[in-house]
Motif scaffolding. Structure first.
Motif, short mmCIF file in Angstrom:
data_model
loop_
_atom_site.label_atom_id
_atom_site.label_comp_id
_atom_site.label_asym_id
_atom_site.label_seq_id
_atom_site.Cartn_x
_atom_site.Cartn_y
_atom_site.Cartn_z
N GLY A 218 0.81 -1.21 0.00
CA GLY A 218 0.00 0.00 0.00
C GLY A 218 0.85 1.26 0.00
O GLY A 218 2.08 1.22 0.07
N ILE A 219 0.18 2.40 -0.04
CA ILE A 219 0.89 3.68 -0.10
C ILE A 219 1.70 3.93 1.17
O ILE A 219 2.77 4.54 1.13
N ASP A 220 1.24 3.45 2.32
CA ASP A 220 2.03 3.62 3.53
C ASP A 220 3.28 2.74 3.53
O ASP A 220 4.17 2.94 4.36
N GLU A 221 3.36 1.80 2.60
CA GLU A 221 4.55 0.98 2.43
C GLU A 221 5.43 1.48 1.28
O GLU A 221 6.49 0.90 1.00
N SER A 222 5.01 2.55 0.63
CA SER A 222 5.72 2.99 -0.57
C SER A 222 7.08 3.63 -0.27
O SER A 222 7.83 3.94 -1.19
N TRP A 223 7.42 3.76 1.03
CA TRP A 223 8.78 4.17 1.37
C TRP A 223 9.80 3.16 0.83
O TRP A 223 10.97 3.49 0.63
N ARG A 224 9.34 1.96 0.58
CA ARG A 224 10.26 0.92 0.09
C ARG A 224 10.81 1.23 -1.29
O ARG A 224 11.82 0.65 -1.70
N GLN A 225 10.17 2.15 -2.02
CA GLN A 225 10.65 2.48 -3.36
C GLN A 225 11.01 3.95 -3.51
O GLN A 225 11.23 4.43 -4.62
N GLN A 226 11.10 4.65 -2.39
CA GLN A 226 11.51 6.05 -2.43
C GLN A 226 13.01 6.17 -2.73
O GLN A 226 13.73 5.17 -2.70
N PRO A 227 13.51 7.37 -3.01
CA PRO A 227 14.94 7.53 -3.30
C PRO A 227 15.84 6.99 -2.19
O PRO A 227 15.51 7.04 -1.01
N ASN A 228 16.97 6.47 -2.61
CA ASN A 228 18.01 5.93 -1.74
C ASN A 228 17.63 4.61 -1.09
O ASN A 228 18.24 4.21 -0.10
N THR A 229 16.62 3.93 -1.64
CA THR A 229 16.31 2.57 -1.21
C THR A 229 16.94 1.60 -2.22
O THR A 229 17.31 1.99 -3.33
N PRO A 230 17.07 0.32 -1.86
CA PRO A 230 17.74 -0.61 -2.76
C PRO A 230 17.09 -0.75 -4.13
O PRO A 230 17.77 -1.04 -5.12
N ARG A 235 17.84 -1.85 -12.13
CA ARG A 235 17.50 -2.39 -13.45
C ARG A 235 17.63 -3.90 -13.40
O ARG A 235 18.61 -4.48 -13.86
N GLU A 236 16.61 -4.55 -12.85
CA GLU A 236 16.62 -5.99 -12.68
C GLU A 236 15.22 -6.54 -12.87
O GLU A 236 14.26 -5.79 -13.05
N GLY A 237 15.10 -7.88 -12.79
CA GLY A 237 13.82 -8.54 -12.97
C GLY A 237 13.06 -8.69 -11.67
O GLY A 237 13.42 -8.13 -10.63
N VAL A 238 12.01 -9.50 -11.73
CA VAL A 238 11.06 -9.62 -10.62
C VAL A 238 11.74 -10.08 -9.33
O VAL A 238 11.51 -9.51 -8.25
N ASP A 239 12.57 -11.10 -9.39
CA ASP A 239 13.17 -11.64 -8.17
C ASP A 239 14.04 -10.61 -7.47
O ASP A 239 13.95 -10.43 -6.25
N GLN A 243 13.37 -8.78 -3.78
CA GLN A 243 14.37 -8.82 -2.71
C GLN A 243 14.76 -7.41 -2.27
O GLN A 243 14.92 -7.15 -1.07
N ALA A 244 14.89 -6.50 -3.23
CA ALA A 244 15.26 -5.13 -2.89
C ALA A 244 14.18 -4.44 -2.07
O ALA A 244 14.47 -3.72 -1.10
N LEU A 245 12.93 -4.67 -2.41
CA LEU A 245 11.83 -4.09 -1.63
C LEU A 245 11.84 -4.63 -0.21
O LEU A 245 11.66 -3.88 0.76
N ALA A 246 12.09 -5.92 -0.06
CA ALA A 246 12.11 -6.54 1.26
C ALA A 246 13.26 -6.02 2.10
O ALA A 246 13.18 -5.96 3.34
N GLY A 247 14.35 -5.62 1.47
CA GLY A 247 15.54 -5.18 2.19
C GLY A 247 15.57 -3.69 2.49
O GLY A 247 16.56 -3.21 3.05
N ALA A 248 14.52 -2.96 2.17
CA ALA A 248 14.51 -1.52 2.38
C ALA A 248 14.33 -1.17 3.86
O ALA A 248 13.75 -1.94 4.63
N SER A 249 14.80 0.00 4.23
CA SER A 249 14.61 0.53 5.58
C SER A 249 13.74 1.77 5.53
O SER A 249 13.90 2.60 4.62
N PRO A 250 12.83 1.95 6.50
CA PRO A 250 12.00 3.15 6.52
C PRO A 250 12.75 4.40 6.97
O PRO A 250 12.22 5.51 6.85
N GLU A 251 13.95 4.26 7.47
CA GLU A 251 14.73 5.40 7.93
C GLU A 251 15.35 6.14 6.76
O GLU A 251 16.07 5.54 5.94
N ARG A 252 15.08 7.42 6.67
CA ARG A 252 15.70 8.23 5.62
C ARG A 252 17.15 8.51 5.98
O ARG A 252 17.47 8.85 7.12
N SER A 253 18.01 8.41 5.00
CA SER A 253 19.40 8.79 5.22
C SER A 253 19.48 10.31 5.37
O SER A 253 18.59 11.06 4.94
#
Length: 258
Positions: A218-230, A235-239, A243-253
């Motif tokens: 959802g939109i409250d989870e969209s921090w996972r694709q904001q700038p400076n996330t994995p 430029r990769e495929g689904v897998d 994995q990159a979405l799962a490895g994101a942190s909600p803390e902004r650098s």
């Protein structure tokens, strides 16, 4: 581009090739000539992402209205190149089934009142925006102090739910990197949104453009694709995107705090 071929002629030839490929791969184009086979799409913002979406979507046969902050007369070259219709921002959503808001985040509050008036029933808004507090946007208190995701903040400004997509996509990839379904080199884009029907519509449109998608929540989870996330700019495929979405942190650098 072939030597001796001017850019407009080259792109018109490319548009014809894209249309031919789309006729084979697109869920809409397979029913070309029937009611609902194409959509009316409004694009608000004609920068790198907005301009290249205009190029691809018109090439796929959709009816595109495009607007920027400087007025329709400044879009003459894009109109000539693509066949899109240049309009004022207040007119871009009229009759549109999909509205793309692709303007700098700092400019979202300045969009015209009634921006979405006259859109089609059950229309969907795609938000491509990113928050760059130090480079461009300045401090936005609701994002910094309330912890709103960038797209939740945008929803509040325009008064309509959004689906977040294309925010971490290289604009040139929209032209250069589409691939048919099943191609091992096909890129995947994360897509976040609260309305599953709206999100499905956006994911089908991205599939038509030649990219896979990954549901980013959802939109409250969209921090996972904001700038400076994995996943941002990945430029990769689904897998790999999953994995990159799962490895994101909600803390902004620190570099992305105002």
């Amino acid at each position: 581009m072939r030597r001796g071929c001017d850019p407009l002629t080259w792109w018109r030839g490319r548009r014809r090739r894209i249309r031919s490929e789309a006729a084979q791969d697109s869920p809409w184009s397979r029913t070309a000539g029937t009611e609902g086979s194409t959509m009316k799409i409004g694009i608000i913002g004609a920068g790198n992402i907005g301009g290249n979406l205009t190029r691809r979507l018109t090439a796929l046969g959709h009816e595109v209205s495009v607007a920027n902050s400087r007025g329709p007369e400044t879009l003459a070259a894009l109109v000539e190149e693509t066949g899109a219709t240049a309009v004022d921002a207040s007119e871009a959503a009229r009759g549109a089934e999909v509205v793309v808001v692709t303007v700098p985040l700092k400019n979202v509050p300045d969009l015209p009142a009634g921006l979405l008036d006259g859109a089609a029933e059950d229309f969907v808004v795609i938000d491509t925006g990113n928050y760059y507090p130090r480079e461009r946007d300045g401090r936005i208190d609701a994002i910094e102090d309330e912890g709103l995701t960038e797209s939740r903040w945008t929803e509040r400004q325009i008064g309509h739910p959004v689906v977040k997509a294309f925010n971490g996509t290289y604009a040139q990839d929209i032209l250069d990197r589409p691939r048919p379904a099943g191609d091992p080199e096909r890129l995947a884009l994360p897509v976040a949104g609260d309305d599953e029907t709206a999100k499905k519509k956006v994911r089908l449109l991205i599939d038509e453009l030649g990219f896979d998608t990954v549901d980013a929540g959802g939109i409250d989870e969209s921090w996972r694709q904001q700038p400076n996330t994995p996943v941002y700019g990945l430029r990769e495929g689904v897998d790999a995107v999953t994995q990159a979405l799962a490895g994101a942190s909600p803390e902004r650098s620190e570099a992305f705090r105002g």
